[in-house]
Design a protein around this motif. Structure first.
Motif, PDB file in Angstrom:
ATOM      1  N   GLU A  41      49.867 -41.034 -39.046  1.00 41.37           N
ATOM      2  CA  GLU A  41      51.093 -40.694 -38.317  1.00 41.37           C
ATOM      3  C   GLU A  41      50.875 -39.924 -37.146  1.00 41.37           C
ATOM      4  O   GLU A  41      51.697 -40.226 -36.105  1.00 41.37           O
ATOM      5  CB  GLU A  41      52.058 -39.868 -39.247  1.00 41.37           C
ATOM      6  CG  GLU A  41      53.370 -39.552 -38.849  1.00 41.37           C
ATOM      7  CD  GLU A  41      54.339 -38.626 -39.477  1.00 41.37           C
ATOM      8  OE1 GLU A  41      55.468 -38.358 -39.118  1.00 41.37           O
ATOM      9  OE2 GLU A  41      54.065 -38.411 -40.606  1.00 41.37           O
ATOM     10  N   LYS A  42      50.015 -39.151 -37.043  1.00 46.95           N
ATOM     11  CA  LYS A  42      49.344 -38.447 -36.016  1.00 46.95           C
ATOM     12  C   LYS A  42      49.052 -39.388 -35.022  1.00 46.95           C
ATOM     13  O   LYS A  42      49.362 -39.202 -33.640  1.00 46.95           O
ATOM     14  CB  LYS A  42      48.098 -37.804 -36.255  1.00 46.95           C
ATOM     15  CG  LYS A  42      47.617 -36.832 -35.290  1.00 46.95           C
ATOM     16  CD  LYS A  42      46.374 -35.931 -35.441  1.00 46.95           C
ATOM     17  CE  LYS A  42      45.783 -35.237 -34.170  1.00 46.95           C
ATOM     18  NZ  LYS A  42      45.113 -36.300 -33.536  1.00 46.95           N
ATOM     19  N   GLY A  45      52.141 -41.128 -33.740  1.00 43.19           N
ATOM     20  CA  GLY A  45      52.811 -40.254 -32.781  1.00 43.19           C
ATOM     21  C   GLY A  45      52.303 -40.060 -31.301  1.00 43.19           C
ATOM     22  O   GLY A  45      52.937 -40.208 -30.440  1.00 43.19           O
ATOM     23  N   GLU A  46      51.096 -39.977 -31.088  1.00 46.15           N
ATOM     24  CA  GLU A  46      50.309 -39.789 -29.894  1.00 46.15           C
ATOM     25  C   GLU A  46      50.473 -41.283 -29.113  1.00 46.15           C
ATOM     26  O   GLU A  46      50.826 -41.100 -27.722  1.00 46.15           O
ATOM     27  CB  GLU A  46      48.901 -39.509 -30.136  1.00 46.15           C
ATOM     28  CG  GLU A  46      48.538 -38.242 -30.720  1.00 46.15           C
ATOM     29  CD  GLU A  46      47.078 -37.950 -31.210  1.00 46.15           C
ATOM     30  OE1 GLU A  46      46.367 -39.199 -30.990  1.00 46.15           O
ATOM     31  OE2 GLU A  46      46.549 -36.978 -31.409  1.00 46.15           O
ATOM     32  N   PHE A  48      52.824 -43.401 -29.369  1.00 49.73           N
ATOM     33  CA  PHE A  48      54.362 -43.327 -29.196  1.00 49.73           C
ATOM     34  C   PHE A  48      54.773 -42.526 -28.058  1.00 49.73           C
ATOM     35  O   PHE A  48      55.296 -43.065 -27.068  1.00 49.73           O
ATOM     36  CB  PHE A  48      55.295 -43.075 -30.429  1.00 49.73           C
ATOM     37  CG  PHE A  48      56.689 -42.602 -30.046  1.00 49.73           C
ATOM     38  CD1 PHE A  48      57.431 -43.799 -30.066  1.00 49.73           C
ATOM     39  CD2 PHE A  48      57.215 -41.484 -29.946  1.00 49.73           C
ATOM     40  CE1 PHE A  48      58.896 -43.706 -30.032  1.00 49.73           C
ATOM     41  CE2 PHE A  48      58.572 -41.444 -29.744  1.00 49.73           C
ATOM     42  CZ  PHE A  48      59.253 -42.329 -29.714  1.00 49.73           C
ATOM     43  N   TYR A  49      54.038 -41.343 -27.839  1.00 50.68           N
ATOM     44  CA  TYR A  49      54.360 -40.440 -26.666  1.00 50.68           C
ATOM     45  C   TYR A  49      53.780 -40.990 -25.474  1.00 50.68           C
ATOM     46  O   TYR A  49      54.321 -40.737 -24.531  1.00 50.68           O
ATOM     47  CB  TYR A  49      53.830 -39.147 -26.910  1.00 50.68           C
ATOM     48  CG  TYR A  49      54.008 -38.098 -25.871  1.00 50.68           C
ATOM     49  CD1 TYR A  49      55.292 -37.646 -25.684  1.00 50.68           C
ATOM     50  CD2 TYR A  49      52.956 -37.457 -25.311  1.00 50.68           C
ATOM     51  CE1 TYR A  49      55.382 -36.659 -24.773  1.00 50.68           C
ATOM     52  CE2 TYR A  49      53.034 -36.628 -24.410  1.00 50.68           C
ATOM     53  CZ  TYR A  49      54.342 -36.172 -24.046  1.00 50.68           C
ATOM     54  OH  TYR A  49      54.635 -35.149 -23.141  1.00 50.68           O
ATOM     55  N   GLY A 101      60.647 -38.769 -32.932  1.00 51.26           N
ATOM     56  CA  GLY A 101      59.825 -39.750 -33.059  1.00 51.26           C
ATOM     57  C   GLY A 101      58.919 -39.657 -34.192  1.00 51.26           C
ATOM     58  O   GLY A 101      58.872 -38.391 -34.876  1.00 51.26           O
ATOM     59  N   PRO A 102      57.749 -40.271 -34.467  1.00 52.13           N
ATOM     60  CA  PRO A 102      56.627 -39.775 -35.557  1.00 52.13           C
ATOM     61  C   PRO A 102      56.041 -38.711 -35.258  1.00 52.13           C
ATOM     62  O   PRO A 102      55.844 -38.412 -33.879  1.00 52.13           O
ATOM     63  CB  PRO A 102      55.896 -41.220 -35.493  1.00 52.13           C
ATOM     64  CG  PRO A 102      55.944 -41.946 -34.130  1.00 52.13           C
ATOM     65  CD  PRO A 102      57.650 -41.569 -33.770  1.00 52.13           C
ATOM     66  N   ALA A 103      55.360 -38.011 -36.079  1.00 56.22           N
ATOM     67  CA  ALA A 103      54.483 -36.931 -36.049  1.00 56.22           C
ATOM     68  C   ALA A 103      54.882 -35.688 -35.358  1.00 56.22           C
ATOM     69  O   ALA A 103      54.640 -34.851 -34.416  1.00 56.22           O
ATOM     70  CB  ALA A 103      53.256 -37.411 -35.303  1.00 56.22           C
ATOM     71  N   TYR A 105      57.107 -35.584 -32.609  1.00 62.34           N
ATOM     72  CA  TYR A 105      57.566 -35.693 -31.377  1.00 62.34           C
ATOM     73  C   TYR A 105      59.019 -35.750 -30.859  1.00 62.34           C
ATOM     74  O   TYR A 105      59.649 -36.673 -31.488  1.00 62.34           O
ATOM     75  CB  TYR A 105      56.748 -36.943 -30.748  1.00 62.34           C
ATOM     76  CG  TYR A 105      55.167 -36.802 -30.527  1.00 62.34           C
ATOM     77  CD1 TYR A 105      54.928 -36.314 -29.231  1.00 62.34           C
ATOM     78  CD2 TYR A 105      54.546 -36.966 -31.467  1.00 62.34           C
ATOM     79  CE1 TYR A 105      53.585 -36.247 -28.998  1.00 62.34           C
ATOM     80  CE2 TYR A 105      52.974 -36.800 -31.131  1.00 62.34           C
ATOM     81  CZ  TYR A 105      52.831 -36.455 -29.977  1.00 62.34           C
ATOM     82  OH  TYR A 105      51.325 -36.316 -29.853  1.00 62.34           O
ATOM     83  N   VAL A 133      63.064 -34.889 -38.776  1.00 61.86           N
ATOM     84  CA  VAL A 133      61.692 -34.755 -39.580  1.00 61.86           C
ATOM     85  C   VAL A 133      61.240 -33.929 -40.549  1.00 61.86           C
ATOM     86  O   VAL A 133      60.220 -34.861 -41.513  1.00 61.86           O
ATOM     87  CB  VAL A 133      60.744 -34.125 -38.179  1.00 61.86           C
ATOM     88  CG1 VAL A 133      59.086 -34.275 -38.537  1.00 61.86           C
ATOM     89  CG2 VAL A 133      60.859 -34.959 -36.928  1.00 61.86           C
ATOM     90  N   ALA A 154      57.217 -48.667 -34.839  1.00 58.30           N
ATOM     91  CA  ALA A 154      57.078 -47.694 -33.821  1.00 58.30           C
ATOM     92  C   ALA A 154      57.558 -48.657 -32.455  1.00 58.30           C
ATOM     93  O   ALA A 154      58.395 -47.794 -31.870  1.00 58.30           O
ATOM     94  CB  ALA A 154      55.456 -47.551 -33.425  1.00 58.30           C
TER      95      ALA A 154
END
Length: 479
Positions: A41-42, A45-46, A48-49, A101-103, A105, A133, A154
């Protein structure tokens, strides 16, 4: 059906390079495979961002970033995931929208911040997104998308956001998902909204904000957009506000005793700055601030004066801006935003040494301020003091990397000024990677690797990063 699927995969290829570079993550083919590990997930998220930088304008203003992160941290501390790292950021778009968003964000549009009439209203939206979240609503959404790989999941999240800026892209993906047989996800989301309201109010109240802010803001949004038809704000499309929801949140809020909840000066200053940054008529905004600075609380008057000073600076009326900021610092000597704004005006006036001394003095009083550190480094670079800037910037690297592309950009300038082109190209590659431009990251990493030949340590670093970028690019193209 195949044509629609082809559209989605074509969109994924061009729009989501980072998220597509996760081939090791599990297929979403069975319920038992749908749980993401924290590490997966980390990474998602990264990616995605980073990708968002290519589609929306994420604020790089350090003071705005710090405020929204601070507000988010205050809310997260009262949530079920108080020990987890969340990443809150501001998207410079006029539409009223916020998303999770994921993680962890969480993005909020500048348009939504400006639409709020109190800090509690802004906090209520963020608390609602934080609740999405903490209640693992995103993971449940993944589970509903049983036939999607994680990169496609994603892409779906990105499509919801990108659809506000480029409707044809977001709509293509969403139509394909519905055609794929997961209409149930829409119904599932309704229960998510109710739960996020309930948990959000708990977070809001525990954080010291007025729980009545949530129904008040929702109701005002609903009333102000009642006759807009298909042009309702994106926030209301992805978070449909019904009369029942408003009534439910109001009933929950009324169980708490009433008291006054003053806005923080950080909220007031952030909102004033956003007004200037997004203004289409600075002259009219200037007149509005002139009126506001004569009414309200002491903090509200100070925020209006600050907004007035910024609007005057934007119109190149530097002497008038300087006079207002000097008066503000006399009354509020411990407000770093005023110090930074005055230093910026002094630099614009050519009063360089005075501005640099102001930054130095401020850093002695606020040694942990990344805003002052980075702005001071930028001022040093503007005045060819490259070695001082490099030392200051490199000290920030361990804690700033992913969240601060500006740091990489400034380091690239510092090394260029020092006559170290390999290091300069290395940090330019990191800057473009952090902002989702993988192609340009590879270009600069390639140059850095060639220029680093003969320096064993730097050569190893640049070659490794080039390999990382190329591997991600290859994974993207395979999708």
């Amino acid at each position: 059906m195949e044509f629609i699927r082809a559209l989605v995969f074509a969109w994924l290829y061009f729009a989501l390079p980072a998220a597509a570079a996760l081939p090791e993550l599990p297929d979403m083919g069975a319920p038992s495979d749908t749980v993401l590990s924290p590490d997966e997930e980390k990474h998602l998220g990264e990616a995605f961002y980073r990708n968002l930088h290519q589609h929306v304008r994420i604020s790089q203003d350090l003071e705005i970033q710090d405020y929204i992160a601070s507000l988010g941290g205050r809310l997260v501390a009262q949530s079920e995931m108080a020990n987890r790292t969340f990443h809150l950021f501001v998207v410079m778009e006029p539409e009223i929208n916020a998303f999770a968003g994921p993680a962890g964000y969480i993005g909020v549009n500048s348009g939504l911040i400006l639409a709020t009439q109190s800090e509690g209203e802004l906090a209520s939206v963020l608390a609602h997104e934080i609740a999405h979240v903490t209640q693992q609503h995103l993971r449940r959404a993944f589970a509903a998308a049983k036939r999607l790989t994680l990169p496609m999941a994603a892409a779906t999240l990105a499509a919801i956001l990108i659809g506000t800026q480029a409707p044809e892209l977001g709509q293509a993906a969403l139509i394909a998902l519905q055609a794929g047989g997961i209409q149930q996800q829409i119904n599932f989301t309704r229960s998510h909204e109710q739960e996020a309201d309930r948990v959000g109010i708990q977070i809001l109240t525990a954080s010291g904000f007025d729980p009545r802010s949530m129904p008040l803001f929702f109701e005002r949004l609903q009333q102000s957009t009642r006759f807009l038809g298909q042009n309702v704000p994106e926030f209301l499309r992805t978070h449909p506000v019904t009369s029942a929801r408003i009534a439910d949140t109001r009933a929950r809020a009324e169980t708490f005793p009433y008291r006054q909840y003053p806005d923080s000066i950080g909220y007031l200053l952030t909102k004033a700055k956003l007004q200037v940054l997004t203004a289409t008529d600075l002259s009219a905004l200037q007149k509005s601030f002139e009126t506001q600075r004569r009414q309200g609380t002491l903090e509200a008057k100070a925020a209006a004066s600050y907004g007035l000073a910024l609007s005057l600076k934007a119109q190149n009326r530097l002497a008038a801006s300087q006079e207002i900021l000097q008066a503000l610092i006399e009354r509020f000597p411990d407000q770093p935003q005023f110090i930074h704004a005055l230093a910026q005006v002094e630099l614009a006036l050519g009063q360089t040494e005075q501005a640099l001394k102001r930054y130095q003095s401020a850093l002695q009083r606020f040694p942990g301020s990344r805003v002052l550190q980075l702005e001071y480094a930028s001022a040093l670079l503007e005045n060819a003091r490259f070695q001082e800037a490099r030392r200051l910037l490199e000290a920030l690297l361990p804690s700033q990397a992913l969240q601060q592309p500006l740091l990489f950009q400034l380091l690239a300038r510092a090394y260029a000024g020092l006559g170290a082109p390999a290091e300069s190209q290395r940090y330019l590659a990191e800057y473009y990677y952090a902002t989702g431009d993988l192609e340009r990251a590879i270009e600069h990493a390639t140059v850095a690797s060639k220029l680093a030949q003969g320096n064993r340590i730097l050569e190893a670093i640049t070659q490794q990063r080039l390999q990382d970028f190329q591997a991600e690019d290859k994974a993207r193209k395979q999708n």
